[in-house]
Design a protein around this motif. Sequence first.
Motif, mmCIF file in Angstrom:
data_model
loop_
_atom_site.group_PDB
_atom_site.id
_atom_site.type_symbol
_atom_site.label_atom_id
_atom_site.label_comp_id
_atom_site.label_asym_id
_atom_site.label_seq_id
_atom_site.Cartn_x
_atom_site.Cartn_y
_atom_site.Cartn_z
ATOM 1 N N LEU A 104 0.841 -1.199 0.000
ATOM 2 C CA LEU A 104 0.000 0.000 0.000
ATOM 3 C C LEU A 104 0.876 1.248 0.000
ATOM 4 O O LEU A 104 1.876 1.311 0.714
ATOM 5 N N ASP A 106 -0.828 4.708 0.056
ATOM 6 C CA ASP A 106 -2.049 5.500 -0.050
ATOM 7 C C ASP A 106 -1.777 7.005 0.006
ATOM 8 O O ASP A 106 -1.052 7.484 0.886
ATOM 9 N N ALA A 154 -12.006 -1.729 -2.634
ATOM 10 C CA ALA A 154 -11.476 -0.450 -3.118
ATOM 11 C C ALA A 154 -11.438 -0.410 -4.641
ATOM 12 O O ALA A 154 -11.706 0.630 -5.253
ATOM 13 N N GLN A 162 -6.951 5.791 -2.627
ATOM 14 C CA GLN A 162 -6.321 4.538 -3.055
ATOM 15 C C GLN A 162 -6.423 4.341 -4.571
ATOM 16 O O GLN A 162 -6.735 3.251 -5.046
ATOM 17 N N TYR A 165 -3.978 1.513 -5.752
ATOM 18 C CA TYR A 165 -4.416 0.212 -5.251
ATOM 19 C C TYR A 165 -5.724 -0.223 -5.921
ATOM 20 O O TYR A 165 -5.871 -1.355 -6.380
#
Length: 302
Positions: A104, A106, A154, A162, A165
């Motif tokens: 991640l 973010d 997500a 995000q 991601y």
Amino acid sequence: MTIRFDGRVAIVTGAGNGLGRVHALELAKLGAKVIVNDFGGSRDGKGNSSDAALAVVEEIRKAGGQAIANGANVADFEQVTAMVEQAKAGFGRIDILINNAGILRDKTFAKMEMADFRAVVDVHLMGSAYCTKAVWETMREQNYGRVLMTTSAAGLFGNFGQANYGAAKMAVVGLMNMLAIEGKKNDIRINTLAPMAATRMTEDILPEAILKATGPGQVTPGALFLVSENAPNKVVLGASGGVFSAIRLVETEPVYISSEDLSADAVQAQFERITDWSTSVHRDDANQQVHAFVTTMQGAPA
């Protein structure tokens, strides 16, 4: 029929912690020989260590199972290819691949560096593609394979901060859609897990009450089913806290606008009909959408 994995060989990426660790432990408990892959980086993908993978292997061996540790970076195709060769040398075959590794980084899209966008896509999407490509020919030769992608709400539905991601997680569903069709004749089944669980990836994202109510152990049974002998094909399974759902794209009934009337204003005028979700259906492949559009065109008044 009781699900077992005796005689099966499984690779689980990102298996040093969290979901991957539990996937690996449970596969081994049910008879699989497991390659425990973990690059050993932090949550954002920096650094590396083999300690986590080795600890999981030791746990499996102490319980009477068989496992090999591997530290390949899934975003490096050469390392992934070497991992597959190690698995085949050690256990002779590869039946199951669980693409679980992830990082991640973010930030809002306005503040996100493109290097961080690329890094997340490289691990989640390219890592899944590299690992699957590396095992694909072996599974074709065996006429057997089970591959599990890992997506996220997500990507499927959207989440603030995000973009990298979410883009990668939606992309692996597209990868599943294609490979599920290509692998069918060799009994290679591809499915996708959409988990929500308390792990280091979610420890500061999910509310504390949800973290306490969820755990990897309540998600892994869904993963095990999706890589079992009687697994479905091309399914996205939502999983959290012992709760499961199926997720898929649907499309509304096509609406025809004649050449004489076709304009942006006409699309606006028909938009309520176009977005009438009560007419929605699922498509098994792209050809079904093409057929629906052509049929609608042909059935339109001359």
